[in-house]
Each structure stands twice: as C-alpha cells, then as structure tokens.
Design an enzyme around this catalytic site. Structure first.
Site, PDB file in Angstrom:
ATOM      1  N   HIS A 130       0.013   1.456 -16.572  1.00 15.96           N
ATOM      2  CA  HIS A 130      -1.077   1.384 -15.598  1.00 15.96           C
ATOM      3  C   HIS A 130      -2.262   2.168 -16.133  1.00 15.96           C
ATOM      4  O   HIS A 130      -2.089   3.164 -16.852  1.00 15.96           O
ATOM      5  CB  HIS A 130      -0.618   1.958 -14.257  1.00 15.96           C
ATOM      6  CG  HIS A 130      -1.539   1.631 -13.112  1.00 15.96           C
ATOM      7  ND1 HIS A 130      -2.648   2.388 -12.817  1.00 15.96           N
ATOM      8  CD2 HIS A 130      -1.521   0.609 -12.207  1.00 15.96           C
ATOM      9  CE1 HIS A 130      -3.270   1.859 -11.774  1.00 15.96           C
ATOM     10  NE2 HIS A 130      -2.609   0.776 -11.394  1.00 15.96           N
TER      11      HIS A 130
ATOM     12  N   ASP B  19       3.512  -4.175  -9.674  1.00 13.86           N
ATOM     13  CA  ASP B  19       3.502  -5.617  -9.939  1.00 13.86           C
ATOM     14  C   ASP B  19       4.845  -6.112 -10.463  1.00 13.86           C
ATOM     15  O   ASP B  19       5.191  -7.287 -10.317  1.00 13.86           O
ATOM     16  CB  ASP B  19       2.408  -5.965 -10.958  1.00 13.86           C
ATOM     17  CG  ASP B  19       1.033  -5.553 -10.483  1.00 13.86           C
ATOM     18  OD1 ASP B  19       0.696  -5.909  -9.347  1.00 13.86           O
ATOM     19  OD2 ASP B  19       0.314  -4.869 -11.227  1.00 13.86           O
TER      20      ASP B  19
END
Length: 430
Positions: A307, A365
């Site tokens: 991320h 996700d």
C-alpha cells in the site's frame, strides 16, 4: 498547532526560517507557504509524497504501525461495534451519535433514498454494456440538474441537505446501474429496511419473487462500507477537494471523485486482485506465480499486497479476512477455490523474505473482492460499491474544506522542462 521549532533553509546567500506546525498526532509539518515569496523557488514533490496540502480532523493513518482512525476511533472498534450510518454520522459530525441522534439521522437518510423519476431516463442513454462506473460518473454529475435548490456551498444548511441526498441516493443509483446492465427492472427502495439491506434488495430482488434479507450477508457488506468510508487524502479525496476549491457544486465534486476512483491503481484494485487469482487458477500454481512475481522481467504483478501508505498489515485487511470467513461459511463456500488460493498466497507472501523485506502485506483489496464475489456482486460493480461507501468520506472532507477559512483554490506549481521562449518562423520558411 504552531511549535517553537523552526526549519532553517539555506538558499544561495540567504538563510531562511520556516515555522514548524504540529498536529494532535502524526508527523510535524514545515510551513512553506512563504517560500516562493522569499526565494522565488518552488518545491518539487511528484505524487505529493512529502506534502500536506491541507489540515484535517477527520481521518488519521499511521502506515508504519498499521493504524486507521476515524475521528480518533480505531477502525477495528467501529467495524465491530457500529453500523455504516453510525459511522457516517461520526465522519460528518465529529462524534458518535446517541440513540436519538442515530434514529433521526437514519430516518432522514431513509427519506432521501428515492431519486427523481426523470433521472431513470438518463440510464437509457447509455449502452447496455457500458461500464457501471461510466454510468455512475454521468448520473451523479447530473444530480445538480435535479436538486438545484441546495447548491449554495456557502450555506451550511444547503451543504447538509446535499450531504443527505448523496449518501441516501448513491445506493439507489448504484443498484439502478447494475439493474440496467442486467436488463432487469429497477427496484425502488423500501423504508422498512436498513441502509445496507435496502441496497442489497435493490441489487438482487426481482418482481417474480420475494427477496429474503440475510443478516449475515448484510452485516458483511455493511462492514465493507465502513472499512471504505474514508482514507485520508488519497487520490480521489484530493480530487474532490481540488474540484471543490473552485467552488464547484457538491454533486460535480463527488462525480469527479468517482472518476478518479475508477483508476485500477485506486478503486479498481480489488477487481484487479480477483482477476489475478482467476489467472493463477489453482493452489498448485501459486509457487510458480510467486517465482514470476520475483522476476522483474516477467511483467507479472502481485495485486492486493502492499500500500502507498501502510508499511505494516493493513488493519482493514484483518477485518476483511474475518468477514470473508463468515460469508463463505454462511453460504457453504468454505471450500471456495479462490478463497483457498488467497490463503495460500497470503501464507507464502507473509513468510517469504522477498515480500517481508519489502513490507508487501495483504491490503483490504485482497479480500474484499472475494467477499463481494460471494455476495453475488459482479467484478464490474466492485468500484461502484467502493464509490458508494467512500461518498460519505468525500462529503466530510469537502465540507471541512469549504468551512476552512484558509481554503484557497488549488493551484499546484510545476518544474517546467519544455522549450524556452522562441520566435515563430513563418510557415514558408520552416
């Protein structure tokens, strides 16, 4: 906010001091607003990796520690103890509601879930195979043409009404976009259902039979909404703020945020992650896939890991993993091929030095796509679900910016590397 510290910059023969600002938590910030006036120079920071473009009281992320706070509350506590509309109230108002405030808030949102009947005609202007995000950008952008009675952004009451309308109508519009793509009739909202149950009914009900609400599945989707409600100054939120800084109406600003979210590096990441799992196909092929990921020349990317901000395990991913188990067990899908594949991939990535050293931990996700797939939501709708959930965060951020006395129209600078001034040569002499 101001500290006693000063940052000293030597520029040419000048020694300049800049104040250092401190927030309630997080890194200190060097205030360089006077830099250009003092030096005639700009800073250069592609991607805004070291730039704070605003001050905010809404969401805080500590990427190194894996912390996400909404108005000071850890995301874990909110996801486990609150519903989505309770979280919406918190993001918009700064405090969690009491029972009466929560009831009033839910009632107001519920009474705004219907959309103008003429809005339904907008959908017929799109091809049936249009991507739902294209439809969503267009329809949300058109809302100002139907609700122009509350577009004075300097009027707090107008901003409040627009906020309610957007939060309430996004589920209806997203469900209509799905139904249109399926060739099915629109399903109108029902006031006796919760926010998330109502959305699921509008998505999946058909006139031929009664829709039955499954509380486990409703709670799972509600948790997805909570986990995606806000995430500080990400690309789409920054887009909403930049659009709003020009004085654009809230519906236009949210449409701009939706357009930005559509990008595969942002809101489309969970769809890309699911596509990756489908391409791997089976647990037996995970080892070979990992080898390809490590090979820089293979062009194979590991989606759903790492991320921009988090350098630790994404706190949302832990919650999403638990939700994933709950949904698959409820539906009898505990042997689901893709979920077993994701667990195997996660195990290798968390134990392999290549990924550990690069801090490529699973992000939200990685699991949310599997959960949505289990709920019956097609991959083309994943980013629409994200937009629905993030709308409240965008509104809270937009409203905070409009209320900020230091707000100015956004105007990033540049490092110009093109041709310097030159004289035009007539065409016959070129």
């Amino acid at each position: 906010m101001s500290t006693n510290k000063k940052a000293v910059l030597t520029y040419g023969d000048k020694t300049l001091e800049f104040p250092v600002l401190g927030g309630s938590i997080g890194p200190e910030v060097i205030d360089i607003r006077s830099l250009y006036a003092k030096t005639g120079a700009f800073t250069y920071d592609p991607g805004f990796l070291s730039t704070a473009a605003c001050s905010s009281k809404i969401t805080y992320i500590d990427g190194d520690e894996g912390v996400l706070l909404y108005r000071g509350y850890p995301i874990e506590q909110l996801a486990e103890n609150c519903d989505f509309l309770e979280t919406c109230y918190l993001l918009l108002n700064g405090e969690l509601p009491n029972k009466a405030e929560h009831g009033d808030f839910v009632n107001t949102v519920t009474r705004h879930t219907m959309v103008h009947d003429q809005l339904s005609r907008f959908f017929t202007g799109f091809r049936r195979d249009a991507h739902p995000m294209a439809v969503l950008v267009g329809v949300v952008g058109a809302l100002s043409a139907f609700y122009h009675d509350s577009l004075d952004i300097n009027n707090p009451e107008h901003r409040k009404i627009s906020a309610f309308r957007l939060i309430a109508k996004l589920p209806t519009i997203v469900a209509m976009a799905y139904k249109y793509s399926m060739g099915q009739p629109f399903v109108y909202p029902r006031n006796d259902l919760s926010y998330t149950a109502n959305f699921m009914r509008m998505m999946f009900a058909v006139p031929a039979e009664e829709y039955k609400v499954n509380d486990v599945l409703v709670r799972a989707l509600d948790r997805i909404f909570i986990l995606h409600a806000d995430h500080e100054q990400n690309a789409s939120t920054s887009t909403v703020r930049l659009s709003g800084s020009s004085g654009a109406n809230p519906f236009a600003c949210i449409a701009a945020g939706i357009a930005c979210l559509w990008g595969p590096a942002h809101g489309g990441a969970n769809e890309a992650c699911l596509q990756m799992l489908e391409e791997i196909g089976d647990v037996s092929k995970v080892g070979e896939f990992i080898k390809q990921v490590k090979d820089k020349n293979s062009g194979v990317r590991l989606m759903g890991f790492g991320h921009r901000v988090y350098k630790n395990y994404d706190p949302r991913a832990k919650l999403m993993r638990e939700t994933c188990h709950e949904v698959l067990n409820e539906l009898g899908l505990h042997d689901d091929r893709l979920f077993k594949l994701s667990i195997a991939l996660e195990k290798i990535a968390l134990e392999d030095d290549y990924f550990v050293s690069r801090k490529l931990y699973p992000n939200v996700d990685f699991y949310s796509g599997i959960v949505q797939r289990a709920l019956g939501i097609p991959t083309s709708m994943f980013t629409c679900i994200f937009a629905l959930a993030r709308t409240v965060g965008w509104i809270a951020q937009w409203n905070e910016m409009i209320s900020d006395p230091e707000m100015k129209i956004g105007r990033p600078r540049q490092l110009f590397t093109g041709a310097p001034k030159r004289d035009l040569i007539p065409m016959e002499k070129r």
